[in-house]
Scaffold this motif. Structure first.
Motif, PDB file in Angstrom:
ATOM      1  N   THR B  50       0.842  -1.205   0.000  1.00 54.84           N
ATOM      2  CA  THR B  50       0.000   0.000   0.000  1.00 54.84           C
ATOM      3  C   THR B  50       0.877   1.255   0.000  1.00 54.84           C
ATOM      4  O   THR B  50       0.827   2.060  -0.918  1.00 54.84           O
ATOM      5  CB  THR B  50      -0.961   0.017   1.205  1.00 54.84           C
ATOM      6  OG1 THR B  50      -1.908  -1.022   1.042  1.00 54.84           O
ATOM      7  CG2 THR B  50      -1.695   1.354   1.294  1.00 54.84           C
ATOM      8  N   THR B  51       1.709   1.399   1.039  1.00 53.87           N
ATOM      9  CA  THR B  51       2.466   2.650   1.176  1.00 53.87           C
ATOM     10  C   THR B  51       3.263   2.960  -0.090  1.00 53.87           C
ATOM     11  O   THR B  51       3.164   4.059  -0.638  1.00 53.87           O
ATOM     12  CB  THR B  51       3.446   2.556   2.351  1.00 53.87           C
ATOM     13  OG1 THR B  51       2.733   2.109   3.482  1.00 53.87           O
ATOM     14  CG2 THR B  51       4.069   3.904   2.633  1.00 53.87           C
ATOM     15  N   LEU B  52       4.085   1.991  -0.525  1.00 50.14           N
ATOM     16  CA  LEU B  52       4.963   2.293  -1.658  1.00 50.14           C
ATOM     17  C   LEU B  52       4.216   2.204  -2.987  1.00 50.14           C
ATOM     18  O   LEU B  52       4.350   3.074  -3.843  1.00 50.14           O
ATOM     19  CB  LEU B  52       6.177   1.355  -1.633  1.00 50.14           C
ATOM     20  CG  LEU B  52       7.079   1.549  -0.402  1.00 50.14           C
ATOM     21  CD1 LEU B  52       8.253   0.573  -0.433  1.00 50.14           C
ATOM     22  CD2 LEU B  52       7.593   2.984  -0.310  1.00 50.14           C
ATOM     23  N   PRO B 257      14.272  -2.840   1.392  1.00 49.14           N
ATOM     24  CA  PRO B 257      14.939  -3.063   2.687  1.00 49.14           C
ATOM     25  C   PRO B 257      15.014  -1.793   3.531  1.00 49.14           C
ATOM     26  O   PRO B 257      14.897  -1.848   4.753  1.00 49.14           O
ATOM     27  CB  PRO B 257      16.344  -3.536   2.288  1.00 49.14           C
ATOM     28  CG  PRO B 257      16.186  -4.079   0.898  1.00 49.14           C
ATOM     29  CD  PRO B 257      15.138  -3.217   0.252  1.00 49.14           C
ATOM     30  N   ALA B 258      15.189  -0.655   2.867  1.00 46.16           N
ATOM     31  CA  ALA B 258      15.243   0.599   3.619  1.00 46.16           C
ATOM     32  C   ALA B 258      13.884   0.876   4.251  1.00 46.16           C
ATOM     33  O   ALA B 258      13.785   1.266   5.426  1.00 46.16           O
ATOM     34  CB  ALA B 258      15.646   1.749   2.691  1.00 46.16           C
ATOM     35  N   TYR B 259      12.822   0.628   3.491  1.00 45.29           N
ATOM     36  CA  TYR B 259      11.476   0.877   4.009  1.00 45.29           C
ATOM     37  C   TYR B 259      11.174  -0.032   5.205  1.00 45.29           C
ATOM     38  O   TYR B 259      10.508   0.381   6.157  1.00 45.29           O
ATOM     39  CB  TYR B 259      10.431   0.712   2.893  1.00 45.29           C
ATOM     40  CG  TYR B 259       9.024   0.930   3.385  1.00 45.29           C
ATOM     41  CD1 TYR B 259       8.613   2.195   3.828  1.00 45.29           C
ATOM     42  CD2 TYR B 259       8.112  -0.120   3.465  1.00 45.29           C
ATOM     43  CE1 TYR B 259       7.338   2.400   4.318  1.00 45.29           C
ATOM     44  CE2 TYR B 259       6.835   0.076   3.953  1.00 45.29           C
ATOM     45  CZ  TYR B 259       6.444   1.342   4.378  1.00 45.29           C
ATOM     46  OH  TYR B 259       5.189   1.548   4.868  1.00 45.29           O
ATOM     47  N   ASP B 260      11.682  -1.278   5.162  1.00 44.93           N
ATOM     48  CA  ASP B 260      11.513  -2.182   6.319  1.00 44.93           C
ATOM     49  C   ASP B 260      12.017  -1.510   7.596  1.00 44.93           C
ATOM     50  O   ASP B 260      11.426  -1.656   8.670  1.00 44.93           O
ATOM     51  CB  ASP B 260      12.311  -3.480   6.110  1.00 44.93           C
ATOM     52  CG  ASP B 260      11.597  -4.442   5.161  1.00 44.93           C
ATOM     53  OD1 ASP B 260      10.448  -4.137   4.768  1.00 44.93           O
ATOM     54  OD2 ASP B 260      12.187  -5.480   4.821  1.00 44.93           O
ATOM     55  N   ASN B 292      10.139  11.434   8.367  1.00 51.37           N
ATOM     56  CA  ASN B 292      11.253  11.748   7.477  1.00 51.37           C
ATOM     57  C   ASN B 292      11.766  10.499   6.779  1.00 51.37           C
ATOM     58  O   ASN B 292      12.119  10.535   5.596  1.00 51.37           O
ATOM     59  CB  ASN B 292      12.377  12.426   8.258  1.00 51.37           C
ATOM     60  CG  ASN B 292      12.007  13.855   8.611  1.00 51.37           C
ATOM     61  OD1 ASN B 292      11.132  14.443   7.963  1.00 51.37           O
ATOM     62  ND2 ASN B 292      12.639  14.399   9.636  1.00 51.37           N
ATOM     63  N   LEU B 293      11.801   9.368   7.517  1.00 50.36           N
ATOM     64  CA  LEU B 293      12.227   8.112   6.896  1.00 50.36           C
ATOM     65  C   LEU B 293      11.239   7.716   5.798  1.00 50.36           C
ATOM     66  O   LEU B 293      11.632   7.348   4.680  1.00 50.36           O
ATOM     67  CB  LEU B 293      12.327   6.996   7.941  1.00 50.36           C
ATOM     68  CG  LEU B 293      13.345   7.189   9.079  1.00 50.36           C
ATOM     69  CD1 LEU B 293      13.299   5.988  10.016  1.00 50.36           C
ATOM     70  CD2 LEU B 293      14.757   7.382   8.524  1.00 50.36           C
TER      71      LEU B 293
END
Lengths: 709, 316
Positions: B50-52, B257-260, B292-293
């Motif tokens: 959903t988010t991405l 992986p960054a979003y995790d 911010n992330l």
């Protein structure tokens, strides 16, 4: 003349926005029509959760032709000038221009242009898309495939269809005005109730539109929906031996949530009635949008019954049994939460040991629930404002101030202190956490339950008052004291960190706080010099708010200015008001009017002479009087000054005015017989000094130069 | 399907039947039916599906169940309505089809809610997720006065305008199941639709876990360690975005992986919040750091293939 029917159908519009949106639609469309040169006989807007509708009657079929003349150059002008004129007027040949003559200019060209009128269809087809694109929704959104592109249409929720017909009242068939906005093409089709009548409906004009919608279970007129809900709710309550607790704001909202109102009654267990009526009403209203009832003939301030009234949007196939059952379950779950909150707030906190320090700081009795909540509020360090410290620190300040103010107000300092200490204790309660609008109301109830003095309990609720120009002003001295302390602390604090209201921005409601202080002092007749509490800047803010307050009550603003311009006790708001009142009545009398004229005359002469640099004697020297009128005026001034000053000292402003009124005759006589500008400079200087005394004497009460008329 | 299995999976009888019915309905529409994301999240919206995927121009239709963890909502298994771990059924359709409301109502009919018997309403609700930098307009969907779903047209996600807009449906599965099963206590829900000895309730499956996690969330979670986890996740997220940063007009090479790590930071924050170690003033600051992330991840996602980025060829 033809009628125009416009319907903008969308997904559910928030209830609170519908009425204004429909009004905006009417205004924007009718303004646009008039601007395009059309007239109409009448326009009426309608709305439901799913549509905004506009019914315009008696619209012209065409706008009128507009004739315009453009003056050109002389017939003997050079070719270049003639060509320029043709371009400007949009003519292709000079033969199309007329020749006019003028005795001065001779013969010259004039272009007679006719801007032909346009058909109403054309105007509407242009206007409606522009109105839709510029519609002032408080919050709007994009949707669907079109939203991939920048600049796509925004609406409050997805716009689904545009119905737009135009045609004669009777006889001929109205036609669809062809409009397209972001892929939505207008037509003569709409849809009725989402569940009862899902099929398309073709309409011609307003009359059959309303009738067909009604048949398709849509009541178009919001006022009618409101009337249906109100009447049915009253009837169903009455039939059950109950009375509807009316709630206009809720009625307005509920009428915006349904197209086909069906009123039903639900119930909950009587055990929940131990929860305060306010909490029950808010729970049922805020979460479920249902009305509450009270026993027939019950006290309007008394309790509610265990029956509530809901408004469904369908005529359910089982007569509404499932709907009532479902709503009842939710109401019960909510009330069960509320009852839990209510009981929890009256029980001991689990962490009492950690509260001892706070208990000592505030002199709390930690065996009592509300005292424990105050201790917890302090211990949690809940911020009031980043630069103004915690709620606990604020309560400490308010308690100290309340103790100081109590003797001035006539309250028992110990009760005032106790009330101030508990004033914010209900903030960390569960009930206030759930319903912040009940702050104070709930504190009062818990205070009574733990046996506080009635004045202390009342102050927990009333110290927030008055909340505006029409709210009730507290009168109990304890409430008054804490209310003043609370408001002073707020104002002084925000002034200290320079967070004053600017223009339309007043996020901390400081104007309301200042007005609250003014109303409490003036309406309770409390004298309180503010200088020891507020600085000069804040005092002038109080003066500004006082002017607004007095103007709203019909006082002349020049009188307020005149009184405020004096230095006498202008930090005591009640005295300022009394002086303005006394001055107003004085100026109604002949003595007042004449004295005002005389004083103004004296002031004008003085101002003129001062400007010229004429010498004015330091003091009046009786030996230099040349006329009897001078002598008697001087005697009168001395007497009036003494009496007025004494009267002001006693704060008897009527007496001060009466003292001044005795100046009227000698002042009149002086101006009638004595020439101020005597040739002898010494006599003149002495007379000017006498005029100065008149000005000084009157100014013990008000600066007369600021009074108009 | 035989008549018997159909009976057991009737959404009015069984919690899993409700899920299977929704899966069948949305699969039939053409959604990819995904499985829950394998990390702790506070809501179905956090799933990268959903988010991405709400970002960028590519069409995307997906449905999935997402276990949602709200540490603060733990009640030691004693509250009949409130859980610190519950299921959301999440549907995202990008761009939103013009008949999304009808599709939603169709799904209610599929699970046995007849709109001529039950009062279905769309009540204004402006949705906002400060931690995701996301907002949208839509409604709470009411059934007989109870909120059973959220319906949102995403306008912004990760601080980025959605173009096109996605429609998001979130069903509160336990609530919906309690409604259609006519049960007042969540732990009494029939999970598998069987009777007698064969019957498994929601309580059989989750009650002990609710009690244990409530103890963990409120009493035992090691706050010093969690504070360190937050900082670590934040650092890792930022470092991964840098490591995968596009070179020479290429694509962003490390985003999921960054979003995790952003998700992890968000959940750690929720745990810290439940433990009561975050003051009012700090709270805002933590939310801002997670946002911010999320923003950085959203921006990076737009530089990937899934985000609709077309890489310039090395020669150009």
């Amino acid at each position: 003349m033809p009628d125009l029917l416009l319907e903008l159908r969308s997904e559910e519009i928030p209830a609170r926005m519908q009425r204004k949106a429909a009004g905006d639609l009417r205004k924007m469309i009718t303004d646009g029509l008039v601007e395009a040169g059309l007239t109409y006989e009448g326009a009426q807007e309608y709305w439901t959760p799913r549509r905004l509708t506009l019914d315009i009657r008696g619209l012209n079929a065409r706008s009128k032709d507009v004739r315009e003349e453009i003056k050109g150059p002389s017939v003997s002008a050079p070719e270049a000038a003639i060509q320029g004129f043709l371009r400007k007027a949009g003519l292709s040949d000079i033969a199309q221009a007329h020749r006019h003559a003028d005795p001065k200019k001779g013969e010259f060209y004039v272009a007679h242009l006719v801007k032909p009128g346009r058909s109403a269809e054309e105007i509407v087809a242009e206007l409606v898309p522009a109105v839709i694109r510029a519609f002032p929704w408080p919050k709007s959104m994009r949707w669907g495939r079109a939203s991939a592109q920048p600049g796509s249409l925004r609406w409050v929720r997805p716009l689904q269809s545009i119905l737009c017909t135009f045609g004669p009242e009777t006889g001929g068939e109205p036609e669809v005005i062809d409009i397209e906005v972001d892929g939505i093409r207008s037509g003569n089709v709409t849809y009725g109730h989402r569940f009862h009548a899902p099929d398309a409906i073709t309409v011609k004009r307003f009359d059959d539109y309303v009738a067909k919608l009604e048949a398709a279970r849509v009541v178009l007129d919001a006022e009618r929906r409101k009337a249906i809900i109100r009447d049915d709710a009253k009837n169903i309550a009455f039939a059950n031996g109950l009375e509807l607790v009316e709630d206009d704001a809720l009625l307005e909202e509920v009428s915006g949530l349904v197209e086909w109102p069906v009123v039903l009654m639900g119930s909950f267990e009587e055990e929940y009635l131990q929860i305060p009526a306010e909490v029950i009403q808010l729970t049922i209203r805020a979460n479920q949008k249902c009305f509450v009832t009270r026993p027939a003939g019950g006290n309007p301030d008394g309790g509610v019954s265990n029956r509530f009234i809901l408004t469904a949007n369908i005529e359910a196939s089982d007569g509404g049994a499932e709907i009532v059952h479902g709503n009842g379950k939710v109401v019960r779950a909510r009330l069960s939460d509320a009852l839990y909150f209510w009981n929890t707030d009256q029980a001991d906190l689990p962490d009492r040991a950690g509260l001892t320090e706070a208990g000592e700081t505030f002199g709390l009795d930690l065996s009592k629930p509300l005292d424990q909540r105050m201790a917890r509020l302090h211990r949690l360090g809940v911020t009031f404002h980043a630069k103004l410290g915690t709620q606990g620190e604020r309560v400490q300040r308010i308690a100290k101030l309340a103790e100081d103010l109590a003797p001035v107000v006539g309250a028992d300092p110990q009760l005032a202190r106790r009330a101030a200490v508990l004033a914010k204790a209900d903030l960390p309660t569960e009930v206030v956490g759930e319903f912040p609008e009940l702050q104070g109301v709930i504190g009062r109830k818990y205070a009574l339950l733990q046996g506080e003095h009635p004045s202390v309990a009342a102050a927990l609720e009333e110290h927030y008052k008055p909340q505006g120009p029409s709210d009730r002003v507290p009168t109990d001295p304890v409430s008054v004291t804490v209310a003043l302390a609370d408001k002073f602390d707020t104002l002084v604090g925000f002034w200290a960190i320079d967070e004053k209201p600017t223009g339309s921005k007043d996020p901390y409601a400081l104007r309301r706080a200042a007005l609250g202080v003014i109303r409490i002092l003036v309406e309770n007749g409390i004298q309180m010099p503010l200088a020891s509490h507020v600085n000069a800047d804040l005092l002038s803010f109080f003066h500004d708010r006082l002017k607004v307050y007095l103007r709203d009550r019909g006082a002349r603003h020049d009188l307020i200015d005149a009184v405020l311009a004096t230095d006498t006790a202008n930090d005591d708001l009640l005295l300022i008001v009394r002086r303005v009142e006394a001055l107003g009545s004085f100026l109604e009398t002949d003595d007042g009017k004449n004295l005002l004229a005389g004083t103004k005359r004296a002031a004008n002469i003085l101002a003129a002479e001062e400007k010229k640099g004429t010498t004015v004697a330091e003091a009046v020297e009786p030996a230099r009087f040349a006329a009897e009128q001078e002598r008697s005026l001087f005697a009168a001034v001395n007497q009036a000054e003494k009496e007025a000053a004494q009267a002001v000292e006693r704060q008897d402003f009527s007496a001060a005015m009466a003292a001044l009124s005795r100046l009227r005759e000698p002042v009149d006589a002086f101006f009638d017989t004595v020439l101020v500008n005597d040739e002898d400079a010494v006599i003149r200087a002495n007379r000017l000094a006498l005029l100065q005394r008149i000005r000084a004497t009157t100014s013990t009460v008000a600066d007369f130069s600021r009074i108009g008329g | 399907m035989t008549a018997t299995t159909h009976f057991h999976n009737d959404p009015k009888r069984s919690f899993q039947g409700l899920i299977l019915t929704l899966h069948a309905y949305w699969a039939d529409y053409g959604c990819v039916v995904l499985q829950p994301y394998d990390m702790e999240v506070g809501a179905g919206t956090f799933h990268p599906a959903t988010t991405l995927r709400a970002l960028g121009p590519k069409p995307w239709n997906a449905a999935y169940v997402q276990p949602s963890r709200r540490p603060k909502d733990g009640r030691y298994g004693e509250n009949p309505n409130r859980l610190q771990h519950y299921y959301q059924y999440q549907v995202i359709l990008k761009p939103n089809p013009s008949n999304l409301q009808e599709l939603y109502l169709g799904s209610l009919k599929a699970i046995g809610i007849d709109p001529l018997l039950h009062d279905i309403r769309f009540v204004e609700d402006d949705w906002e997720s400060p931690t995701l930098g996301a907002w949208g307009l839509g409604w709470e969907c009411w059934c007989d006065g109870m909120e059973v779903s959220q319906f949102t047209y995403f306008q912004q996600v990760c601080g980025i305008e959605c173009a096109p807009v996605a429609g998001e449906l979130t069903y509160g599965l336990e609530r919906l199941a309690m409604y259609v099963q006519g049960v007042d206590n969540v732990y009494d829900l029939n999970f598998n639709g069987r009777d007698g000895d064969e019957k498994v309730t929601y309580g059989d499956v989750f009650l002990q876990a609710e009690q244990e996690y409530s103890r963990y969330n409120f009493e035992h979670a090691d706050t010093a360690m969690l504070l360190q986890h937050f900082v670590d996740a934040e650092k890792e997220c930022q470092a991964l975005l840098v490591a995968g940063a596009p070179q020479n007009g290429g694509v962003q090479r490390v985003i999921f992986p960054a979003y995790d790590q952003a998700i992890k930071a968000s959940h750690v924050f929720n745990l810290l919040d439940a433990r009561g170690v975050i003051s009012v003033t700090e709270r805002q600051n933590y939310i801002l750091r997670v946002r911010n992330l999320a923003k950085a991840c959203g921006e990076a996602f737009l530089l990937t293939d899934a985000g609709g980025y077309v890489a310039r060829s090395a020669a150009a």
